[in-house]
Structure formats: C-alpha cells, structure tokens
Design a protein around this motif. Sequence first.
Motif, short mmCIF file in Angstrom:
data_model
loop_
_atom_site.label_atom_id
_atom_site.label_comp_id
_atom_site.label_asym_id
_atom_site.label_seq_id
_atom_site.Cartn_x
_atom_site.Cartn_y
_atom_site.Cartn_z
N TRP A 29 0.77 -1.17 0.23
CA TRP A 29 0.09 0.07 -0.14
C TRP A 29 0.81 1.17 0.05
CZ3 TRP A 29 -4.69 -0.28 -1.75
CH2 TRP A 29 -5.28 -1.51 -1.55
N ALA A 30 1.95 1.04 0.42
CA ALA A 30 2.99 2.35 0.36
C ALA A 30 3.23 2.59 -1.21
CB ALA A 30 4.36 1.89 1.02
N TYR A 31 3.41 1.72 -2.04
CA TYR A 31 3.39 1.91 -3.48
C TYR A 31 2.53 0.64 -4.11
CZ TYR A 31 5.15 3.58 -7.84
OH TYR A 31 5.60 3.97 -9.12
N PRO A 32 1.55 0.83 -4.57
CA PRO A 32 0.96 -0.26 -5.02
C PRO A 32 1.07 -1.06 -6.42
CG PRO A 32 -0.78 1.23 -4.11
CD PRO A 32 0.71 1.89 -4.11
N PRO A 33 1.92 -0.12 -7.41
CA PRO A 33 2.33 -0.73 -8.54
C PRO A 33 3.65 -1.53 -8.47
CG PRO A 33 2.08 1.73 -8.75
CD PRO A 33 1.97 1.42 -7.33
N ASP A 34 4.20 -1.53 -7.10
CA ASP A 34 5.12 -2.59 -6.89
C ASP A 34 4.64 -4.09 -6.77
OD1 ASP A 34 7.44 -0.91 -6.76
OD2 ASP A 34 7.59 -1.00 -4.69
N PRO A 35 5.41 -5.01 -7.08
CA PRO A 35 5.14 -6.37 -7.00
C PRO A 35 4.48 -6.74 -5.63
CG PRO A 35 7.11 -6.27 -8.00
CD PRO A 35 6.91 -4.74 -7.43
N SER A 36 3.64 -7.60 -5.63
CA SER A 36 3.07 -8.17 -4.40
C SER A 36 4.18 -8.89 -3.61
CB SER A 36 2.19 -9.28 -4.61
OG SER A 36 1.82 -9.74 -3.46
N PRO A 37 4.21 -8.30 -2.13
CA PRO A 37 5.18 -8.86 -0.99
C PRO A 37 4.95 -10.32 -0.92
CG PRO A 37 3.47 -7.67 0.16
CD PRO A 37 3.15 -7.26 -1.58
N TRP A 38 4.03 -11.01 -1.25
CA TRP A 38 3.63 -12.40 -1.09
C TRP A 38 4.32 -13.25 -1.98
CZ3 TRP A 38 -2.27 -13.56 -1.28
CH2 TRP A 38 -3.17 -12.98 0.04
N SER A 39 4.76 -14.49 -1.25
CA SER A 39 5.53 -15.52 -1.89
C SER A 39 4.54 -16.37 -2.80
CB SER A 39 6.03 -16.43 -1.01
OG SER A 39 5.02 -17.23 -0.41
N ASP A 40 5.15 -17.27 -3.68
CA ASP A 40 4.15 -18.05 -4.50
C ASP A 40 3.34 -18.87 -3.78
OD1 ASP A 40 5.34 -16.96 -6.84
OD2 ASP A 40 6.74 -18.59 -7.08
N GLU A 41 3.91 -19.35 -2.61
CA GLU A 41 3.09 -20.21 -1.60
C GLU A 41 1.85 -19.51 -1.01
OE1 GLU A 41 6.71 -19.69 -1.58
OE2 GLU A 41 7.18 -21.65 -2.38
N GLU A 42 2.30 -18.31 -0.68
CA GLU A 42 0.88 -17.67 -0.01
C GLU A 42 -0.27 -17.46 -1.23
OE1 GLU A 42 0.47 -14.39 3.28
OE2 GLU A 42 2.16 -14.07 2.20
N ARG A 43 0.31 -17.14 -2.29
CA ARG A 43 -0.68 -16.72 -3.45
C ARG A 43 -1.14 -17.96 -3.53
NH1 ARG A 43 3.29 -13.11 -5.20
NH2 ARG A 43 4.54 -14.49 -6.17
N GLU A 44 -0.55 -19.09 -3.45
CA GLU A 44 -1.57 -20.46 -3.83
C GLU A 44 -2.33 -20.82 -2.66
OE1 GLU A 44 -3.02 -23.58 -5.48
OE2 GLU A 44 -1.75 -22.20 -6.73
N ALA A 45 -1.91 -20.50 -1.53
CA ALA A 45 -2.84 -20.72 -0.30
C ALA A 45 -4.05 -19.79 -0.20
CB ALA A 45 -2.23 -20.26 0.69
N LEU A 46 -4.14 -18.66 -1.07
CA LEU A 46 -5.15 -17.70 -1.25
C LEU A 46 -6.02 -18.38 -2.07
CD1 LEU A 46 -7.00 -15.19 -0.67
CD2 LEU A 46 -5.71 -14.16 -2.52
N ARG A 47 -5.39 -18.96 -3.30
CA ARG A 47 -6.23 -19.48 -4.24
C ARG A 47 -6.86 -20.63 -3.60
NH1 ARG A 47 -1.04 -18.80 -7.21
NH2 ARG A 47 -1.43 -16.91 -8.62
N ARG A 48 -6.39 -21.74 -3.01
CA ARG A 48 -7.08 -22.76 -2.19
C ARG A 48 -8.18 -22.30 -1.55
NH1 ARG A 48 -1.46 -24.57 -1.73
NH2 ARG A 48 -1.85 -23.78 0.30
N ARG A 49 -7.82 -21.53 -0.48
CA ARG A 49 -9.02 -20.61 0.27
C ARG A 49 -10.23 -20.17 -0.50
NH1 ARG A 49 -6.59 -17.59 5.51
NH2 ARG A 49 -8.35 -18.82 6.47
N ALA A 50 -9.65 -19.49 -1.61
CA ALA A 50 -10.94 -18.89 -2.35
C ALA A 50 -11.82 -19.87 -3.16
CB ALA A 50 -10.32 -18.00 -3.40
#
Length: 55
Positions: free
Chosen positions: A11-32
């Motif tokens: 949120w300090a600079y939204p255009p920057d890449p996500s601070p999440w790891s690939d594992e965290e992104r996949e965990a969100l996908r599974r939960r969604a």
Amino acid sequence: MSAWCQSSIDWAYPPDPSPWSDEEREALRRRARAALAALREELGEGRQVRDESLL
C-alpha cells in the motif's frame, strides 16, 4: 479472508510487485476456491454463483 487478501498489496506503493511468496498466493487460491464451493453448496441448486476471480 478479505483482510488477508489486502495484505497482498504494497500500500505504500501499489504498483510494486506483491510482497507475497508464490506459496502464499497459492494458499489464497485454495481458500478462495473452498469458500466458493461452500457458498455454492449452502445456496443450493436453485442459485448460481459465478466465479469471476482472476485466481
């Protein structure tokens, strides 16, 4: 889940890449996907819930 998803953005600079790891992104996908399946089951056959995720 919403608050967790909001942490995927720098949120300090939204255009920057996500601070999440690939594992965290996949965990969100599974939960969604699990949340969508639970919602569809709870609503039953008479309702349609579209998946418009970009996940």
